[in-house]
Design an enzyme around this catalytic site. Structure first.
Site, mmCIF file in Angstrom:
data_model
loop_
_atom_site.group_PDB
_atom_site.id
_atom_site.type_symbol
_atom_site.label_atom_id
_atom_site.label_comp_id
_atom_site.label_asym_id
_atom_site.label_seq_id
_atom_site.Cartn_x
_atom_site.Cartn_y
_atom_site.Cartn_z
ATOM 1 N N ASN A 1 24.326 -20.789 54.600
ATOM 2 C CA ASN A 1 24.406 -19.628 53.709
ATOM 3 C C ASN A 1 25.200 -19.902 52.430
ATOM 4 O O ASN A 1 25.768 -18.991 51.838
ATOM 5 C CB ASN A 1 24.945 -18.420 54.480
ATOM 6 C CG ASN A 1 26.289 -18.701 55.089
ATOM 7 O OD1 ASN A 1 26.892 -19.734 54.826
ATOM 8 N ND2 ASN A 1 26.786 -17.778 55.896
ATOM 9 N N HIS B 1 31.291 -20.121 51.029
ATOM 10 C CA HIS B 1 32.374 -19.513 51.818
ATOM 11 C C HIS B 1 33.316 -18.784 50.874
ATOM 12 O O HIS B 1 33.572 -19.259 49.761
ATOM 13 C CB HIS B 1 33.171 -20.599 52.560
ATOM 14 C CG HIS B 1 34.493 -20.095 53.058
ATOM 15 N ND1 HIS B 1 34.614 -19.422 54.251
ATOM 16 C CD2 HIS B 1 35.728 -20.095 52.499
ATOM 17 C CE1 HIS B 1 35.889 -19.040 54.398
ATOM 18 N NE2 HIS B 1 36.577 -19.449 53.359
ATOM 19 N N LYS C 1 28.998 -24.757 49.785
ATOM 20 C CA LYS C 1 28.689 -25.548 50.980
ATOM 21 C C LYS C 1 27.629 -26.625 50.677
ATOM 22 O O LYS C 1 26.939 -26.554 49.653
ATOM 23 C CB LYS C 1 28.219 -24.602 52.087
ATOM 24 C CG LYS C 1 29.301 -23.587 52.535
ATOM 25 C CD LYS C 1 28.780 -22.719 53.685
ATOM 26 C CE LYS C 1 29.817 -21.723 54.165
ATOM 27 N NZ LYS C 1 29.319 -20.944 55.333
ATOM 28 N N TYR D 1 37.267 -23.072 60.864
ATOM 29 C CA TYR D 1 36.314 -22.243 61.606
ATOM 30 C C TYR D 1 36.778 -21.986 63.042
ATOM 31 O O TYR D 1 35.946 -21.840 63.930
ATOM 32 C CB TYR D 1 34.933 -22.896 61.569
ATOM 33 C CG TYR D 1 34.169 -22.628 60.279
ATOM 34 C CD1 TYR D 1 34.280 -21.407 59.614
ATOM 35 C CD2 TYR D 1 33.314 -23.576 59.737
ATOM 36 C CE1 TYR D 1 33.590 -21.152 58.435
ATOM 37 C CE2 TYR D 1 32.604 -23.327 58.560
ATOM 38 C CZ TYR D 1 32.751 -22.107 57.917
ATOM 39 O OH TYR D 1 32.058 -21.848 56.760
ATOM 40 N N GLU E 1 44.033 -20.581 53.353
ATOM 41 C CA GLU E 1 42.948 -21.508 53.008
ATOM 42 C C GLU E 1 43.263 -22.285 51.726
ATOM 43 O O GLU E 1 42.984 -23.483 51.633
ATOM 44 C CB GLU E 1 41.621 -20.740 52.901
ATOM 45 C CG GLU E 1 41.166 -20.252 54.275
ATOM 46 C CD GLU E 1 39.969 -19.303 54.255
ATOM 47 O OE1 GLU E 1 39.417 -19.027 53.177
ATOM 48 O OE2 GLU E 1 39.599 -18.831 55.356
HETATM 49 P P1 IDP Z 1 31.390 -15.585 56.578
HETATM 50 O O1 IDP Z 1 31.096 -16.977 56.079
HETATM 51 O O2 IDP Z 1 30.448 -14.581 56.000
HETATM 52 O O3 IDP Z 1 32.840 -15.192 56.414
HETATM 53 P P2 IDP Z 1 31.946 -15.996 59.442
HETATM 54 O O4 IDP Z 1 31.715 -14.956 60.480
HETATM 55 O O5 IDP Z 1 33.350 -16.296 59.036
HETATM 56 O O6 IDP Z 1 31.064 -15.594 58.153
HETATM 57 O O7 IDP Z 1 31.225 -17.320 59.965
HETATM 58 C C1 IDP Z 1 31.498 -18.564 59.383
HETATM 59 C C2 IDP Z 1 30.185 -19.319 59.168
HETATM 60 O O8 IDP Z 1 29.569 -19.604 60.439
HETATM 61 C C3 IDP Z 1 29.096 -18.529 58.420
HETATM 62 O O9 IDP Z 1 29.254 -18.548 57.020
HETATM 63 C C4 IDP Z 1 27.839 -19.251 58.860
HETATM 64 O O10 IDP Z 1 27.681 -20.499 58.179
HETATM 65 C C5 IDP Z 1 28.165 -19.519 60.332
HETATM 66 N N1 IDP Z 1 27.669 -18.422 61.190
HETATM 67 C C6 IDP Z 1 28.285 -17.235 61.437
HETATM 68 N N2 IDP Z 1 27.544 -16.453 62.265
HETATM 69 C C7 IDP Z 1 26.435 -17.182 62.550
HETATM 70 C C8 IDP Z 1 25.267 -16.930 63.372
HETATM 71 O O11 IDP Z 1 25.121 -15.886 64.021
HETATM 72 N N3 IDP Z 1 24.330 -17.932 63.427
HETATM 73 C C9 IDP Z 1 24.463 -19.110 62.755
HETATM 74 N N4 IDP Z 1 25.554 -19.385 61.977
HETATM 75 C C10 IDP Z 1 26.509 -18.434 61.866
HETATM 76 MG MG MG Z 2 34.491 -16.043 57.297
#
Ligand code: IDP
Ligand code: MG
Length: 135
Positions: free
Chosen positions: A112, A115, A9, A49, A126
């Protein structure tokens, strides 16, 4: 061989962590079989997303993911989908274990670094979304 879609990212690229993340992936024994840098459009982000679009933080994620280029990759290996999720660590940095990419380098829930597809079905969707049907 199993394959997954991995995306480094914008925060990781800005912070100069692309090489470190690629090294971790390669040292774990996985093979990067395709890679490209590109900018995410809002249209593709809304597809990728769709499961978080209704969440209050979604506009921040759109701005974050459009804050610079991403590096999309196809990564192959034995049980790589599950294995990459383990190497990445939990979504929220406080829950990401030390030794994982997110656990070692992330300090914000949204930003974070990486992905990785969460299932075999999504991995194929994807890979097709970002590399086309012949990838
Ligand atoms: P993942 O990336 O671990 O699979 P997902 O639930 O698919 O997590 O969420 C996609 C992305 O959305 C996350 O990687 C993060 O960047 C963002 N995200 C998910 N949950 C939160 C949250 O509670 N606060 C802020 N950003 C979030
Ligand atoms: Mg995810």
């Amino acid at each position: 061989m199993e394959r997954t879609y991995i995306m480094i990212k914008p925060d990781a690229i800005k912070r100069g962590l692309m090489g470190e993340i690629i090294t971790r992936i390669e040292h774990h024994g996985y093979k990067i079989t395709n890679a490209k840098m590109f900018n995410m459009t809002e249209e593709v982000l809304n597809e990728h997303y769709s499961h978080i679009m209704s969440r209050s933080f979604y506009p921040e994620i759109v701005a974050y993911m459009q804050g610079g280029p991403v590096l999309g990759m196809v990564v192959e290996g034995k049980r790589v989908i599950e294995g990459m999720r383990i190497l990445m660590g939990a979504t929220k940095y406080l829950e990401a274990a030390p030794g994982t990419i997110r656990g070692d380098y992330s300090f914000m829930d949204g930003e974070n670094l990486i992905h990785g597809s969460d299932s075999a079905e999504n991995a194929e969707i994807e890979i097709k979304r970002f590399f086309g049907k012949n990838a």
